[in-house]
Write an enzyme that holds these catalytic residues in place. Structure first.
Site: not given
Ligand code: MRU
Length: 383
Positions: A100, A57-59, A257-258, A246, A205
């Site tokens: 995603r 995960r993570g862009a 973002n998150k 992201d 995370q």
């Protein structure tokens, strides 16, 4: 970055590719910080599932995974018929892209690989070009993060206390990280600083991944409950916020973002604290015209209604302890937290408007969010 596994310190990328077996190799992030396992994905559908299910995960990391997944899918094709190969590639691309929706990095990565493949005149040539382009994307992503570190270094001085949200570290990228790049650069420069990692519910995370990374790299840090940052800001205990993203809209400077990033930006603004967003060039979206157009992933309500952790297994000897009675924190488990009959909403991301952002740290310099469009040539944008 370096990880210590069973006493051995070794260099490791979050995402890699083994050409001999046509497998994508990923750190299984759902098991961290309790276990370090490399997962081998043997076909592109499994690679797409690894993205969807957050093995990776993570862009920037899911972008490199998608790029390798496309190469993997291309190389698995048998035959010489270019028309059939092209139809197969389109299936591979859409499967990986759909895994995603919020991050634009996979879209940009897939586009770059497909673009490079057009130079090939045969299926075999295009298969070779796909892997070369995926590797080039991953290597460029690392170089971007290193450059972010150089540009962000002046922000981290001796004594600086930094808040970060979610994980925008090397686990979220191929290596180095985006929000963490200036931190690692400051550490290499011998500066002393402290990092507060937002826990980042619901997937945690910050508590599980950022804290694990920082601990492994020997960076001073504390985990913060998501609601604690305002209090620390009010007491003058935070100097600066750096997050990843992201998707940053090149036309407007809106930042996805998150979930919870927007809240922290509002708080930073209230307390006149600088709020920075660190991104590689793959995070720039030059097409969308407003933050409200960014697709926000809505994830399973189970993430909000419960939590994952590692359950101690009684009676097993801890690998870190000599006491036979010590439990080993090992078995991953989900526990229900919320009232059994309640349902939840779970938007995975939010959008921070440009007026709350001090600067976007990019591989070519730090810009005001509204400067991005004017700087688009330097940032790899449209003419
Ligand atoms: O849902 P996740 O864990 O993929 O979300 C990750 C983030 O929001 C990161 O901050 C973002 O991808 C930037 S990573 C450099």
């Amino acid at each position: 970055m370096n990880v210590t596994v069973r006493g051995h310190r070794q260099a490791c990328r979050t995402v890699d590719f083994d050409a001999a077996t046509n497998t994508v190799r990923l750190i299984e992030q759902r098991l961290l910080p309790h276990r370090f396992v490399i997962l081998s994905s043997t076909d592109y559908q499994k690679t797409a599932c690894a993205i969807r299910d957050m093995v990776v995960r993570g862009a920037p990391a899911i972008a490199a995974t998608a790029a390798y997944g496309l190469a993997q899918g291309a190389r698995a094709f048998r035959g010489r018929d270019l028309a059939r190969f092209t139809a197969h590639l389109e299936r591979v691309r859409t499967t990986l892209e759909a895994a995603r929706p919020t991050a634009v990095d996979p879209v940009n990565a897939l586009r770059q690989v497909l673009q490079a493949m057009r130079e090939g005149r045969t299926v075999a040539q295009q298969q070779d070009l796909a892997l070369a382009a995926a590797r080039a994307f991953a290597d460029a992503s690392v170089a971007h993060c290193e450059a972010i570190g150089r540009h962000g270094l002046p922000l981290i001085q001796d004594g600086t206390r930094v808040l970060t949200h979610c994980n925008a570290g090397w686990l979220a990228c191929v290596d180095v990280g985006t929000a963490t790049a200036p931190l690692y650069a400051a550490q290499a420069a011998g500066r002393q600083f402290h990092v507060f990692c937002d826990e980042t519910r619901p997937r945690c995370q910050g508590a599980s991944l950022t804290a694990w990374e920082l601990a492994h790299q020997g960076v001073s840090h504390h985990v913060l409950a998501d609601n604690a940052a305002g209090h620390l800001m009010q007491r003058g205990e935070i100097d600066l916020v750096i997050v990843g993203s992201d998707r940053v809209l090149g036309r407007t400077g809106h930042v996805a973002n998150k979930i919870g990033t927007y809240t922290k930006a509002v708080l930073a603004h209230r307390h006149r604290l600088p709020f920075y967003v660190a991104i590689p060039l793959s995070t720039l979206d030059w097409e969308l015209r407003d933050g409200s157009e960014i697709p926000i992933e809505e994830r399973s309500e189970d993430e909000v209604l419960g939590a994952w952790g590692a359950v101690a297994t009684p009676g097993l000897r801890s690998s870190a302890s000599t006491s036979a009675s010590t439990s080993r924190p090992g078995r991953p488990a989900y526990v229900r937290i919320a009232n059994p009959s309640s349902h939840a909403r779970n938007p995975g991301f939010d959008v921070t408007p440009p007026e709350l952002i001090t600067g976007i740290i990019t591989p070519v310099g730090i810009f005001k969010p509204r400067e991005l469009w004017r700087q688009r040539q330097r940032l790899g944008g449209p003419a």
